[in-house]
Design an enzyme around this catalytic site. Structure first.
Site, PDB file in Angstrom:
ATOM      1  N   SER A 297      84.912  80.128  69.597  1.00 56.90           N
ATOM      2  CA  SER A 297      84.846  81.579  69.380  1.00 56.90           C
ATOM      3  C   SER A 297      84.361  82.235  70.668  1.00 56.90           C
ATOM      4  O   SER A 297      83.891  81.566  71.583  1.00 56.90           O
ATOM      5  CB  SER A 297      83.854  81.899  68.259  1.00 56.90           C
ATOM      6  N   ASP A 298      84.441  83.552  70.738  1.00 56.48           N
ATOM      7  CA  ASP A 298      83.739  84.238  71.825  1.00 56.48           C
ATOM      8  C   ASP A 298      82.290  84.428  71.369  1.00 56.48           C
ATOM      9  O   ASP A 298      81.906  84.090  70.241  1.00 56.48           O
ATOM     10  CB  ASP A 298      84.413  85.566  72.182  1.00 56.48           C
ATOM     11  N   TRP A 299      81.497  84.985  72.249  1.00 54.84           N
ATOM     12  CA  TRP A 299      80.044  85.110  72.062  1.00 54.84           C
ATOM     13  C   TRP A 299      79.715  85.812  70.729  1.00 54.84           C
ATOM     14  O   TRP A 299      80.004  87.001  70.570  1.00 54.84           O
ATOM     15  CB  TRP A 299      79.477  85.900  73.237  1.00 54.84           C
ATOM     16  N   SER A 301      81.063  85.898  68.086  1.00 52.96           N
ATOM     17  CA  SER A 301      82.160  86.599  67.397  1.00 52.96           C
ATOM     18  C   SER A 301      82.420  86.051  65.997  1.00 52.96           C
ATOM     19  O   SER A 301      83.124  86.689  65.217  1.00 52.96           O
ATOM     20  CB  SER A 301      83.439  86.600  68.246  1.00 52.96           C
TER      21      SER A 301
END
Ligand code: BGC
Length: 769
Positions: A297-299, A301
């Site tokens: 995932s992104d930070w 997210s």
């Protein structure tokens, strides 16, 4: 959100405070030796190895492998304890070899199953030695150059024990208001795809696990660059055909090039967040592209699926992300907190968890982490900012610069000059020349433009310098605690006016003025969108006042996006776009200004005249009134200031003799297009031969031009070369909004070859079924 800013800021501090335990010899990977033996063999063995491990893991340990934690995350349980409990599979932001070895030692020696950690970091354009930003590397129009820069970056990053980068960023961006345009390859899916695969090769090497290379995570899947209004994190609305034809191709290219992982995007794509997007992560990535790496995932997210108003709460967020196909959660911890219960309640299948963990473990295996989990600490001492790194960074910066204007051949500057004024807020700024996403870079390593010019003239030339004006951001930057945004020092109007006047006085006293203007480091990048493209602060006035002195002025731009230089394009004789060129930027720019290097870069983006034109891109459709495309606005030109693919040189080139190998080609077969290029000017130089096509009719309107092949060549004065480009007719295929599928449609095509997207050498050919 605030926590994440803290963590980023602390990267450096943590890196400095290393722990003494860390001599490699202190660790003996004995406990994993039987596994290591096996690990030397092929995929079947890898599968057996991973399956065996999986069978021995508890559900909690599996979820641990799916959790990545950031440095200095404020938690009740320490990272060491998390490792010992098997609750973490990866760390991000560690840059200290000894600390990396210490944590790895805990995992492989003290952890119940001896599973190594994978250490990730944003190695975006260099690690300690900073290379030109990715948009600049794309401006080299030389995939081999981008590959080399990322190979060197991987070498440095791996020297401190980093195994994994969150790059390449391959988001197509057609709106320079979006600050992250600097992290990608610009507006074009073909150029973007070539840069994407080149960077994957550079980072990963011939295969995953190659020594001195690191794993890639192509990002941000998908459509982040189309944020409404260019506002970072805002939703993207992208039609199905545009998604397939413009935004997805660079991702597919990176996947085909073997990227071992992929990162999701923050934003809603057509109202579904990237991290919970089943269509993207399942239908496109796994089913269609057969991607077998893992998805991170992104930070935060995953957790933020709730913030989006998509998931009902943390458990729902975890369930939606894992079921959509997110294998590892970055920094938030809803997987750790919620997934086990979700499995027990039947909301997530045990097999889904196993699949995610299998992908992560397989990648650790392929990286060789089960054999050699440690880094030799001596590498970190000898392999950072070496002269080889500096040399490579300088060449990359020289090859990325784009000469936008050169009236009366003002450039290259004559070495016989006796006085030069180097003016502007960026002229002598060490952090700014690195650009954003230089988290492990040290400003002290940077060579500024002033320093570069001074080095070029050790004596005999008067080189004066002044900032002239100051610049500042209106809003704080997420990187402020590490690289503070510039803060005004001059507190009064009188002080500011005096500095301005001092700069202009220096211009008057000099034979030539080099104005180094643009945006400070934190003005481009994440959360660095703008509503205008003007030169920040009073830089425009400074430029105009310098020109008004009557002295020859060279404008050097340091920037991560096209800026409004419409006035300059009419009044400043020479404009060199150096982008953010990195650690060796000052030396590279000095070489370019004085002709030791000849600019050969080309724009990877269409350069607008005014922010009101954006989004603007060359591959628009013909429409019903294709004539006079510059008259779409009644209050100004709708033509760009500089077209996509544009860039000048200190020499001249002649192109003629366009030849197409056949007037009719079968769908799927290649076509050879050749043209003669001659350097007709006085010095050696590079030219980028570009091939564009247009499909005249079909099931959908097709762009007026699309890049389909290019090659950068170097020619000595007078030298002639026949450049043969292969046009792969597969590249003529497109996803049709009428048929809802991808196909190459037979018909008549135009073809142009030239040195930018306005190329005039023309031919036609037909494609038969
Ligand atoms: C960015 C990613 C980056 C991650 C870790 C996020 O804010 O969107 O591109 O890889 O942080 O630093």
């Amino acid at each position: 959100m605030s926590f994440r800013f803290t963590s980023r800021a602390l990267v450096r501090q943590f890196a400095v405070g290393s722990l003494s335990l860390a001599l490699l010899g202190a660790f003996s990977p004995l406990s994993i030796q039987p596994q290591a033996q096996e690990a030397r063999q092929g995929t079947a063995v890898a599968d057996r190895f991973v399956n065996d491990l999986l069978q021995r893991m508890t559900l909690e340990e599996k979820i641990g492998q799916m959790s990545q934690i950031a440095l200095n995350q404020k938690e009740s349980v320490s990272p060491d304890e998390r490792i010992l409990r098997g609750q973490v599979g990866s760390f991000l932001f560690l840059t200290d070899a000894k600390e990396i070895n210490r944590l790895q030692h805990l995992a492989v020696e003290k952890g119940r199953l001896h599973i190594p950690l994978i250490f990730g970091f944003d190695v975006i354009h260099g690690f300690r030695t900073i290379y030109p930003v990715p948009l600049a590397l794309a401006a080299s129009w030389d995939p081999a150059q981008a590959e080399e820069a990322q190979r060197m970056a991987a070498k440095e990053a791996s020297a401190v024990g980093i195994n994994w980068t969150f790059a390449p960023m391959v988001d197509i961006a057609r709106d320079p208001r979006w600050g992250r345009i600097m992290e990608g390859a610009g507006e074009d899916p073909y150029l973007g795809s070539r840069m994407a695969e080149a960077q994957v090769r550079g980072f990963q090497g011939d295969e995953i696990g190659s020594p001195e290379h690191i794993l890639t995570s192509v990002k941000h899947f998908a459509g982040y660059g189309a944020a409404d209004g260019g506002r970072d994190y805002d939703s993207s609305y992208i039609s199905e055909d545009r998604l397939w034809n413009v935004y997805l191709p660079p991702f597919e290219a990176a996947v085909r090039a073997g990227s071992g992982s992929l990162m999701t995007a923050y934003m809603d794509l057509n109202d579904v967040p990237g991290t919970g997007n089943n269509f993207l992560l399942h239908e496109v990535l796994r089913d269609k592209w057969k991607f077998n790496g893992f998805v991170v995932s992104d930070w935060e997210s995953v957790q933020n699926l709730t913030t989006h108003g998509f998931a009902s709460g943390p458990k729902d967020a975890a369930v939606r992300a894992i079921n959509a196909g997110v294998d590892m959660e970055m920094t938030s911890h809803v997987y750790r907190d919620e997934l086990a219960a979700a499995v027990k309640q039947g909301l997530v299948q045990q097999s889904t968890i196993d699949e995610a963990v299998r992908r992560i473990l397989t990648m650790k295996y392929r990286l060789g982490l089960f054999i050699n989990p440690y880094v030799l600490p001596s590498r970190a001492e000898t392999e950072l900012v070496t002269s080889a790194q500096r040399q490579a960074a300088r060449v990359a910066a020289e090859r990325s610069a784009v000469l936008l204007r050169n009236e009366g051949d003002l450039l290259p500057l004559k070495s016989s000059l006796s006085s030069i004024a180097v003016i502007g807020p960026l002229a002598d700024s060490k952090p700014d020349i690195m650009g954003s996403w230089s988290l492990a870079g040290h400003p002290a390593d940077s060579v500024t433009v002033l320093e570069g010019i001074r080095k070029r003239f050790p004596s005999g030339v008067t080189i004066s310098s002044a900032e002239g004006v100051e610049i500042e951001r209106g809003q704080p930057s997420i990187f402020d605690s590490q690289f503070p945004s510039p803060q005004p020092v001059l507190k009064t109007d009188a002080g500011r006016d005096a500095e301005f006047a001092r700069a202009i006085a220096l211009v008057k006293q000099s034979q030539v003025a080099v104005l180094v203007l643009g945006e400070a480091q934190t003005m481009s990048g994440e959360r660095a969108s703008r509503s205008s493209l003007t030169l920040p602060g009073r830089q425009q006035q400074l430029l105009e006042a310098a020109v008004a002195t009557g002295k020859p002025v060279v404008l050097v731009l340091l920037n991560g996006r096209p800026l409004d230089i419409t006035w300059a394009s009419q009044h400043v004789p020479a404009i060199l776009d150096a982008w953010y060129p990195g650690t060796e930027g000052g030396n590279a720019i000095a070489n370019l200004l004085f002709g030791d290097a000849n600019p050969g870069g080309k724009l990877p983006v269409t350069w607008p005249r005014d922010v009101g034109q954006v989004p603007i891109y060359y591959a628009h459709n013909l429409t019903q009134i294709p004539d006079a495309p510059d008259t779409r606005y009644w209050d100004g030109s709708s033509a760009p200031l500089y077209p996509f693919g544009y860039g000048l040189s200190y020499t001249k080139f002649r192109l003629d003799g366009l030849k197409v190998s056949t007037a009719s080609v079968k769908s799927g077969s290649p076509l050879t297009v050749s043209i003669e290029v001659q350097n007709t000017g006085p010095v050696a130089g590079d030219q980028v031969v570009q091939l564009y096509t247009h499909q005249r009719f079909g099931s959908a309107s097709r762009p007026v031009r699309e890049l389909k092949a290019f090659r950068r060549i170097s020619l000595k004065p007078g030298e002639k070369q026949t450049v043969a480009l292969t046009l792969d007719t597969h590249d003529l295929g497109f996803w049709s909004p009428q048929t809802h599928r991808w196909s190459i449609e037979p018909g008549t095509f135009d073809l142009w070859v030239g040195v930018d997207s306005t190329a005039t050498e023309h031919a036609t050919f037909t494609v038969s079924p």
